[in-house]
Write a protein that holds these residues in place. Structure first.
Motif, PDB file in Angstrom:
ATOM      1  N   GLU A 244       0.787  -1.277   0.032  1.00 40.59           N
ATOM      2  CA  GLU A 244       0.051  -0.059   0.120  1.00 40.59           C
ATOM      3  C   GLU A 244       0.959   1.143   0.075  1.00 40.59           C
ATOM      4  OE1 GLU A 244      -2.246  -3.205   0.790  1.00 40.59           O
ATOM      5  OE2 GLU A 244      -0.356  -2.759   1.813  1.00 40.59           O
ATOM      6  N   ILE A 245       2.005   1.347   0.737  1.00 43.97           N
ATOM      7  CA  ILE A 245       2.939   2.363   0.915  1.00 43.97           C
ATOM      8  C   ILE A 245       3.342   2.663  -0.627  1.00 43.97           C
ATOM      9  CG2 ILE A 245       5.047   2.936   1.308  1.00 43.97           C
ATOM     10  CD1 ILE A 245       4.629   1.657   4.032  1.00 43.97           C
ATOM     11  N   ILE A 246       3.925   1.572  -1.415  1.00 42.66           N
ATOM     12  CA  ILE A 246       4.289   1.554  -2.710  1.00 42.66           C
ATOM     13  C   ILE A 246       3.368   2.224  -3.656  1.00 42.66           C
ATOM     14  CG2 ILE A 246       5.434   0.556  -4.745  1.00 42.66           C
ATOM     15  CD1 ILE A 246       6.540  -1.549  -2.597  1.00 42.66           C
ATOM     16  N   ALA A 247       1.948   1.546  -3.602  1.00 41.12           N
ATOM     17  CA  ALA A 247       0.906   1.936  -4.438  1.00 41.12           C
ATOM     18  C   ALA A 247       0.599   3.844  -4.221  1.00 41.12           C
ATOM     19  CB  ALA A 247      -0.041   1.243  -4.198  1.00 41.12           C
ATOM     20  N   PHE A 248       0.763   4.187  -2.837  1.00 38.48           N
ATOM     21  CA  PHE A 248       0.358   5.591  -2.610  1.00 38.48           C
ATOM     22  C   PHE A 248       1.657   6.459  -3.119  1.00 38.48           C
ATOM     23  CE2 PHE A 248       1.390   8.852   0.510  1.00 38.48           C
ATOM     24  CZ  PHE A 248       0.329   9.788   0.008  1.00 38.48           C
ATOM     25  N   VAL A 249       3.001   6.088  -2.959  1.00 41.12           N
ATOM     26  CA  VAL A 249       4.120   6.806  -3.394  1.00 41.12           C
ATOM     27  C   VAL A 249       3.900   6.918  -5.048  1.00 41.12           C
ATOM     28  CG1 VAL A 249       6.404   6.922  -3.679  1.00 41.12           C
ATOM     29  CG2 VAL A 249       5.329   6.305  -1.284  1.00 41.12           C
ATOM     30  N   ASN A 250       3.680   5.702  -5.460  1.00 42.56           N
ATOM     31  CA  ASN A 250       3.655   5.866  -7.176  1.00 42.56           C
ATOM     32  C   ASN A 250       2.614   6.506  -7.790  1.00 42.56           C
ATOM     33  OD1 ASN A 250       5.819   4.207  -7.131  1.00 42.56           O
ATOM     34  ND2 ASN A 250       4.614   2.339  -7.414  1.00 42.56           N
ATOM     35  N   SER A 251       1.592   6.912  -6.873  1.00 43.59           N
ATOM     36  CA  SER A 251       0.392   7.700  -7.301  1.00 43.59           C
ATOM     37  C   SER A 251       0.864   9.211  -7.373  1.00 43.59           C
ATOM     38  CB  SER A 251      -0.854   7.399  -6.553  1.00 43.59           C
ATOM     39  OG  SER A 251      -0.841   7.773  -5.021  1.00 43.59           O
ATOM     40  N   GLN A 252       1.918   9.454  -6.666  1.00 51.74           N
ATOM     41  CA  GLN A 252       2.027  10.836  -6.660  1.00 51.74           C
ATOM     42  C   GLN A 252       2.739  11.360  -8.130  1.00 51.74           C
ATOM     43  OE1 GLN A 252       1.028  12.734  -4.137  1.00 51.74           O
ATOM     44  NE2 GLN A 252       0.394  10.339  -3.467  1.00 51.74           N
ATOM     45  N   LYS A 253       2.245  12.514  -8.506  1.00 52.78           N
ATOM     46  CA  LYS A 253       2.623  12.917 -10.038  1.00 52.78           C
ATOM     47  C   LYS A 253       4.135  13.236 -10.284  1.00 52.78           C
ATOM     48  CE  LYS A 253      -2.193  13.730 -10.644  1.00 52.78           C
ATOM     49  NZ  LYS A 253      -3.110  14.837 -11.108  1.00 52.78           N
ATOM     50  N   HIS A 254       4.384  14.189  -9.351  1.00 55.67           N
ATOM     51  CA  HIS A 254       6.017  14.914  -9.390  1.00 55.67           C
ATOM     52  C   HIS A 254       6.432  14.759  -8.021  1.00 55.67           C
ATOM     53  CE1 HIS A 254       4.663  15.987 -13.287  1.00 55.67           C
ATOM     54  NE2 HIS A 254       3.626  16.617 -12.945  1.00 55.67           N
ATOM     55  N   LEU A 255       6.548  13.683  -7.491  1.00 54.30           N
ATOM     56  CA  LEU A 255       7.241  13.508  -6.081  1.00 54.30           C
ATOM     57  C   LEU A 255       8.864  14.109  -6.077  1.00 54.30           C
ATOM     58  CD1 LEU A 255       6.486  12.450  -3.446  1.00 54.30           C
ATOM     59  CD2 LEU A 255       7.715  10.704  -3.867  1.00 54.30           C
ATOM     60  N   ALA A 270      14.205  -2.810   3.341  1.00 50.59           N
ATOM     61  CA  ALA A 270      13.457  -1.953   2.652  1.00 50.59           C
ATOM     62  C   ALA A 270      13.681  -1.831   1.267  1.00 50.59           C
ATOM     63  CB  ALA A 270      14.096  -0.442   3.217  1.00 50.59           C
ATOM     64  N   LYS A 271      14.502  -2.677   0.766  1.00 47.81           N
ATOM     65  CA  LYS A 271      14.529  -2.839  -0.792  1.00 47.81           C
ATOM     66  C   LYS A 271      13.209  -2.867  -1.375  1.00 47.81           C
ATOM     67  CE  LYS A 271      16.839  -6.084  -4.228  1.00 47.81           C
ATOM     68  NZ  LYS A 271      17.561  -7.038  -4.390  1.00 47.81           N
ATOM     69  N   ARG A 272      12.126  -3.616  -0.942  1.00 47.64           N
ATOM     70  CA  ARG A 272      10.959  -3.763  -1.434  1.00 47.64           C
ATOM     71  C   ARG A 272      10.101  -2.501  -1.844  1.00 47.64           C
ATOM     72  NH1 ARG A 272       6.923  -6.957   1.353  1.00 47.64           N
ATOM     73  NH2 ARG A 272       5.689  -6.126  -0.412  1.00 47.64           N
ATOM     74  N   ILE A 273      10.505  -1.368  -0.852  1.00 45.44           N
ATOM     75  CA  ILE A 273       9.868   0.023  -0.908  1.00 45.44           C
ATOM     76  C   ILE A 273      10.846   1.097  -1.533  1.00 45.44           C
ATOM     77  CG2 ILE A 273       9.419   2.135   0.349  1.00 45.44           C
ATOM     78  CD1 ILE A 273       8.900   0.199   2.717  1.00 45.44           C
ATOM     79  N   ILE A 274      12.011   0.885  -1.520  1.00 42.74           N
ATOM     80  CA  ILE A 274      13.044   1.964  -2.160  1.00 42.74           C
ATOM     81  C   ILE A 274      12.829   1.715  -3.776  1.00 42.74           C
ATOM     82  CG2 ILE A 274      15.330   2.766  -2.462  1.00 42.74           C
ATOM     83  CD1 ILE A 274      15.498   1.823   0.753  1.00 42.74           C
ATOM     84  N   LEU A 275      13.150   0.528  -4.278  1.00 40.92           N
ATOM     85  CA  LEU A 275      13.443   0.251  -5.592  1.00 40.92           C
ATOM     86  C   LEU A 275      12.270   0.631  -6.723  1.00 40.92           C
ATOM     87  CD1 LEU A 275      15.041  -3.302  -6.130  1.00 40.92           C
ATOM     88  CD2 LEU A 275      15.723  -1.109  -6.999  1.00 40.92           C
ATOM     89  N   PRO A 276      10.907   0.496  -6.224  1.00 41.44           N
ATOM     90  CA  PRO A 276       9.745   1.090  -6.920  1.00 41.44           C
ATOM     91  C   PRO A 276       9.909   2.524  -6.789  1.00 41.44           C
ATOM     92  CG  PRO A 276       8.989  -0.888  -5.410  1.00 41.44           C
ATOM     93  CD  PRO A 276      10.374  -0.405  -5.200  1.00 41.44           C
ATOM     94  N   VAL A 277      10.149   3.090  -5.803  1.00 43.48           N
ATOM     95  CA  VAL A 277      10.130   4.445  -5.549  1.00 43.48           C
ATOM     96  C   VAL A 277      11.114   5.107  -6.770  1.00 43.48           C
ATOM     97  CG1 VAL A 277      10.615   6.519  -4.211  1.00 43.48           C
ATOM     98  CG2 VAL A 277       9.271   4.552  -3.074  1.00 43.48           C
ATOM     99  N   LEU A 278      12.282   4.578  -6.556  1.00 39.11           N
ATOM    100  CA  LEU A 278      13.375   5.131  -7.585  1.00 39.11           C
ATOM    101  C   LEU A 278      13.004   5.187  -8.837  1.00 39.11           C
ATOM    102  CD1 LEU A 278      16.677   4.083  -5.541  1.00 39.11           C
ATOM    103  CD2 LEU A 278      15.467   6.199  -5.416  1.00 39.11           C
ATOM    104  N   ARG A 279      12.557   3.832  -9.438  1.00 42.48           N
ATOM    105  CA  ARG A 279      11.863   3.543 -10.544  1.00 42.48           C
ATOM    106  C   ARG A 279      10.808   4.351 -10.996  1.00 42.48           C
ATOM    107  NH1 ARG A 279      12.117  -2.814  -9.851  1.00 42.48           N
ATOM    108  NH2 ARG A 279      14.349  -3.215 -10.348  1.00 42.48           N
ATOM    109  N   SER A 280       9.798   4.601 -10.086  1.00 40.01           N
ATOM    110  CA  SER A 280       8.664   5.619 -10.891  1.00 40.01           C
ATOM    111  C   SER A 280       8.908   6.786 -10.618  1.00 40.01           C
ATOM    112  CB  SER A 280       7.389   5.203  -9.726  1.00 40.01           C
ATOM    113  OG  SER A 280       7.594   5.509  -8.494  1.00 40.01           O
TER     114      SER A 280
END
Length: 533
Positions: A244-255, A270-280
């Motif tokens: 849910e954290i990843i989905a919320f962060v990825n929903s931000q348009k210009h973080l 934290a690898k599961r959280i950080i990688l998707p954030v950096l990619r998106s």
């Protein structure tokens, strides 16, 4: 005529008040100059009223806000709430608020609001069978008032420990549009129904907030939960809600900013959280701060791909590898870097510094081996501010090598000492003198000091920690010694912090600072002053 113009020109007044605010000078005196100063000073004082809030102040603060609620949003209250608030207003003979103070709020720390409302209720009504219901409803309606009426809310901090959190973005509060920053604090383990409650909140949040500039996810370490069968990590909730954290962060348009702070001494996986954030958000991220996490053998290349990154902080981390790392590429815009207390190997630390390169202007680090210093001098030669922290630099710092950093304007050396009895003033002086003499020999000090004589230049800071004694040297007051004849300033101050169990830890700081001055200070003068005072 000139005086009148000065005292009524809003642009000038705003600049003066901004300066006074930055200088930490009390603004209250300026409320009484005239109506222009009153209005503009009020907007500043009511931007962050929950900061460092004490119980006596919280009572008057909540009273004022509830008066605003009663005056401007009367129709939001049910009959019982109106009756109770009217009783309070009548009993205290309160008049209508002079300003719409709720319009100026810039930050809402939800836990502080919750605590202040409860303290206010106890102060006004004492024991009451409607306390839980009334405070919960008033808390939500105040939040609704802030969200709807404030013209400048930019930041909200939500602590999941406060049971009312799941209702705060309902109805009209979902229309909040100018929010830039959101902080979510995860408490120690709750039951499965609480996990589900947080998951549902995070899912709903995607529909409410999609244009945040910065997000914070923090593990709350105020309490550690243990039972007879199992010791739970404080990171339990954040790990259970990762999707849910990843989905919320990825929903931000210009973080632009992402912050993840795990549990001290027990790294958050934290690898599961950080990688998707950096990619998106690879094209938009400018600020990253990651503390107390295990990267799970994640390759550093994912950070490097964030071409807009200006600030990168990693503290007390582990598990980052050089896998797939291209040694010939650099960060194009990185200006600020923190690498303290990490469990990276020497090669990893050195490569990060090389990739930061000559764009870097601020660096905090605790590794001062010759190899790391050589890397800093060769590859990061535009550094203006350097902080070296930790226990291990003392007696092991190659000061002549630092003199090769020709752009250096500020050097800070932080030495931490654990003290197990009450330090006397003489002992404090001895510690300073001992540290200074180990850090500098006379010739090195004089040359290094002369190089930076035009700058503010902190060269020694010592911090004492003690859990048992409150009366450190000089008692609880701050002490300052200013030696104009040799441009030396010594500051000694005490503060109180809390450990993870909530026990008081008394902290004393001693800082020797070179003042901005052309007056010469020689090493022998410094030692003499330390000996005399």
């Amino acid at each position: 005529m000139q005086t009148s113009t000065l005292f009524t020109n809003e642009v000038i007044i705003r600049e003066i008040l901004k300066f006074l605010k930055d200088e930490d000078i009390s603004l209250y005196a300026y409320l009484f100059i005239n109506k222009y100063w009153l209005r503009l000073t009020t907007t500043l004082l009511w931007k962050k009223p929950f900061q460092n809030l004490k119980e006596t102040k919280s009572n008057s603060l909540i009273t004022t806000y509830i008066s605003c609620l009663y005056a401007h949003c009367h129709d939001w209250l049910n009959e019982e709430e109106r009756s109770m608030i009217y009783f309070m207003i009548s009993s205290y003979e309160l008049s209508s608020p002079f300003y719409e103070y709720e319009r100026y709020l810039k930050e809402i720390p939800f836990k502080s609001l919750n605590k202040a409302v409860i303290q206010w209720f106890d102060h006004v009504y004492g024991e009451h069978d409607k306390k839980a219901q009334f405070t919960r409803n008033i808390e939500l309606k105040l939040f609704k008032m802030f969200a709807k009426k404030s013209i400048c809310i930019e930041s909200i901090a939500i602590d999941f420990e406060v049971g009312n959190f799941s209702n705060i973005f309902e109805g009209e509060t979902s229309k909040i549009s100018n929010l830039k920053s959101l902080l979510l604090s995860f408490p120690p383990k709750m039951n499965d129904s609480y996990v589900l409650k947080i998951k549902n909140f995070l899912r709903g949040l995607q529909n409410v907030l999609q244009s945040l500039e910065e997000v914070f996810f923090l593990v709350d370490e105020t309490e550690r939960i243990e039972d007879d069968s199992y010791s739970y990590s404080n990171s339990y909730l954040i790990e259970k809600t990762t999707d849910e954290i990843i989905a919320f962060v990825n929903s931000q348009k210009h973080l632009k900013g992402f912050n993840l702070v795990g549990e001290e001494n027990v790294h958050l996986n934290a690898k599961r959280i950080i990688l998707p954030v950096l990619r998106s958000h690879v094209d938009s991220l400018t600020y990253l701060n990651i503390d107390n996490v295990d990267f799970g053998q994640m390759a550093f290349q994912y950070f490097e791909k964030c071409a807009s990154l200006e600030s990168l902080g990693m503290s007390s981390c582990t598990g980052l590898t050089t896998q797939f790392l291209n040694p010939n590429t650099t960060f194009p815009n990185l200006k600020k870097l923190e690498l303290s207390l990490n469990r990276f190997n020497l090669e990893m630390t050195s490569l990060i510094l090389k990739k930061a390169g000559e764009n870097l202007t601020e660096l905090e680090i605790d590794d001062v081996s010759d190899e790391i210093l050589n890397t800093i001098v060769v590859h990061c030669n535009k550094i203006e501010s350097l902080t070296i922290s930790g226990r291990y630099f003392r007696g092991n710092l190659n000061l002549p090598k630092l003199r090769e950093l020709k752009c250096l304007k500020r050097l800070e050396l932080l030495y931490v000492a654990d003290v197990h009895d009450v330090p006397k003033m003489e002992r404090a002086k001895s510690e300073i003198k001992d540290t200074v003499t180990r850090l500098f020999d006379p010739e090195e000090f004089d040359q290094f000091y002369d190089m930076a004589k035009e700058f503010d230049y902190s060269f020694v800071s010592i911090t004492f920690f003690n859990q048992n004694f409150q009366n450190f040297y000089g008692g609880s007051d701050n002490n300052e010694f200013d030696y104009a004849q040799c441009s030396l300033e010594i500051k000694m101050n005490n503060s109180v912090d809390s450990d993870q169990r909530g026990d008081n830890v008394y902290v004393s700081h001693i800082t020797l600072k070179k003042q901005r001055s052309k007056i010469e200070l020689k090493f022998k003068d410094l030692l003499k002053k330390l000996q005399d005072e």
